[in-house]
Scaffold this active site. Structure first.
Site, PDB file in Angstrom:
ATOM      1  N   MET A  90       0.798  -1.228   0.000  1.00 15.68           N
ATOM      2  CA  MET A  90       0.000   0.000   0.000  1.00 15.68           C
ATOM      3  C   MET A  90       0.834   1.282   0.000  1.00 15.68           C
ATOM      4  SD  MET A  90      -2.854  -1.469  -0.358  1.00 15.68           S
ATOM      5  CE  MET A  90      -4.123  -0.227  -0.138  1.00 15.68           C
ATOM      6  N   LEU A  93       4.946   3.777  -5.297  1.00 18.75           N
ATOM      7  CA  LEU A  93       6.367   3.645  -5.640  1.00 18.75           C
ATOM      8  C   LEU A  93       6.724   4.687  -6.703  1.00 18.75           C
ATOM      9  CD1 LEU A  93       6.266  -0.222  -5.712  1.00 18.75           C
ATOM     10  CD2 LEU A  93       7.583   1.163  -4.081  1.00 18.75           C
ATOM     11  N   HIS A 109      -5.031  -5.013  -8.249  1.00 19.37           N
ATOM     12  CA  HIS A 109      -5.825  -3.870  -7.787  1.00 19.37           C
ATOM     13  C   HIS A 109      -7.286  -4.301  -7.724  1.00 19.37           C
ATOM     14  CE1 HIS A 109      -6.819   0.289  -7.043  1.00 19.37           C
ATOM     15  NE2 HIS A 109      -7.803   0.155  -7.917  1.00 19.37           N
ATOM     16  N   THR A 141       3.372   0.393 -14.198  1.00 19.19           N
ATOM     17  CA  THR A 141       4.042   1.496 -14.893  1.00 19.19           C
ATOM     18  C   THR A 141       4.019   2.690 -13.936  1.00 19.19           C
ATOM     19  OG1 THR A 141       1.933   2.078 -15.911  1.00 19.19           O
ATOM     20  CG2 THR A 141       3.418   0.702 -17.220  1.00 19.19           C
ATOM     21  N   ASP A 145      -1.803   2.622 -10.667  1.00 21.16           N
ATOM     22  CA  ASP A 145      -2.890   1.720 -11.044  1.00 21.16           C
ATOM     23  C   ASP A 145      -3.223   1.765 -12.536  1.00 21.16           C
ATOM     24  OD1 ASP A 145      -3.069   0.846  -8.412  1.00 21.16           O
ATOM     25  OD2 ASP A 145      -4.511   2.392  -7.873  1.00 21.16           O
ATOM     26  N   GLU A 174      -9.601 -12.710  -6.504  1.00 17.81           N
ATOM     27  CA  GLU A 174      -8.188 -12.300  -6.544  1.00 17.81           C
ATOM     28  C   GLU A 174      -7.298 -13.514  -6.298  1.00 17.81           C
ATOM     29  OE1 GLU A 174      -6.993  -8.774  -4.324  1.00 17.81           O
ATOM     30  OE2 GLU A 174      -9.056  -8.079  -4.273  1.00 17.81           O
TER      31      GLU A 174
HETATM   32  C1  GAR Z   1      -6.327  -6.856  -1.882  1.00 16.44           C
HETATM   33  O1  GAR Z   1      -7.710  -6.732  -2.032  1.00 16.44           O
HETATM   34  C2  GAR Z   1      -5.599  -6.109  -2.988  1.00 16.44           C
HETATM   35  O2  GAR Z   1      -6.270  -6.154  -4.213  1.00 16.44           O
HETATM   36  C3  GAR Z   1      -5.592  -4.716  -2.440  1.00 16.44           C
HETATM   37  O3  GAR Z   1      -5.339  -4.857  -1.070  1.00 16.44           O
HETATM   38  C4  GAR Z   1      -5.836  -6.121  -0.631  1.00 16.44           C
HETATM   39  C5  GAR Z   1      -4.708  -6.851   0.048  1.00 16.44           C
HETATM   40  O4  GAR Z   1      -5.160  -8.023   0.653  1.00 16.44           O
HETATM   41  N1  GAR Z   1      -4.590  -3.913  -3.071  1.00 16.44           N
HETATM   42  C6  GAR Z   1      -4.709  -2.621  -3.283  1.00 16.44           C
HETATM   43  O5  GAR Z   1      -5.663  -1.976  -2.916  1.00 16.44           O
HETATM   44  C7  GAR Z   1      -3.543  -1.985  -4.010  1.00 16.44           C
HETATM   45  N2  GAR Z   1      -3.902  -0.710  -4.536  1.00 16.44           N
HETATM   46  P1  GAR Z   1      -4.108  -9.138   1.098  1.00 16.44           P
HETATM   47  O6  GAR Z   1      -3.056  -8.443   1.970  1.00 16.44           O
HETATM   48  O7  GAR Z   1      -4.932 -10.092   1.913  1.00 16.44           O
HETATM   49  O8  GAR Z   1      -3.528  -9.747  -0.131  1.00 16.44           O
END
Ligand code: GAR
Length: 210
Positions: A90, A93, A109, A141, A145, A174
């Site tokens: 989070m 970069l 994402h 990139t 996002d 995911e």
């Molecule tokens: C996930 O839902 C991922 O898609 C999101 O954070 C969560 C992490 O869960 N990522 C973002 O929002 C990046 N912008 P996890 O730690 O259980 O994998």
């Protein structure tokens, strides 16, 4: 064996799905390190229990984003990775960091990009009256996002959904698409031409609702 480094900030459930699929499906790859920018990240314990090197690079210990990015890059490069995987990482970069790993830096994402980059994606999808939501795995990139899309999963937004209900439905998908995308990468099954990613075997890059 390809070497994978995974960056996390929290519970690390996507990292876990990748580590497990890598072992069960016997990928030509190994997760060699899990690095977190938060000392308390829940996923670190899982990685350590699975004999994966863990490290914390606490962003709060650095005066600037550039200094943090440089320390992170140093920790990553020690592992000589073929692929760097952002799994719920989070921190934004910087462009120099992203360019260093361009073509071997993946992110997941929780929205159907290019819709809803940034934070609070599920609530924003509900508030916009979307009937579909989902998640996107993409090459990173410098623009936040954005970047060539490897695979997307779609779920319905159901009447009465709140942020928690929708995020759980998306997260379950995911856990299917991220291991698939990483496996394609480490098996050299992806080609990027003019910003479009193709899976060379013709596998579907869209996971529809079950
Ligand atoms: C996930 O839902 C991922 O898609 C999101 O954070 C969560 C992490 O869960 N990522 C973002 O929002 C990046 N912008 P996890 O730690 O259980 O994998």
């Amino acid at each position: 064996m390809k070497r994978i480094v995974i960056l996390i900030s929290g519970r690390g459930s996507n990292m876990r799905s990748i580590v497990e699929a890598c072992a069960v499906e016997r990928w030509p790859a190994r997760v060699v390190a899990v690095i977190s920018n938060r000392p308390g990240a829940g996923g670190l314990a899982f990685a350590a229990e699975h004999d994966i090197a863990t490290q914390v690079i606490d962003h709060k210990a650095f005066p600037t984003r550039e200094a943090f990015d440089a320390a992170l890059a140093q920790a990553i490069d020690v592992q000589t990775p073929d692929l760097v995987v952002l799994a719920g990482f989070m921190r934004i970069l910087g462009a120099a960091f992203v360019r260093r790993y361009e073509g071997r830096l993946l992110n997941i994402h929780p929205s159907l990009l290019p819709a809803f980059p940034g934070l609070h994606t599920h609530q924003r999808a509900i508030d916009a009256g979307c009937k579909l939501a989902g998640a996107t795995v993409h090459f990173v990139t410098p623009e936040l996002d954005h970047g060539p899309i490897v695979i997307q999963a779609v779920v319905p937004v159901l009447p009465g959904d709140d942020e928690d209900a929708l995020s759980s439905r998306v997260l379950a998908r995911e856990h299917l698409i991220y291991p698939l995308a990483v496996r394609w990468c480490v098996s050299d099954r992806l080609r990027v031409e003019q910003g479009i990613v193709r899976q060379v075997d013709g596998a579907s890059q869209l996971l529809l609702p079950a």
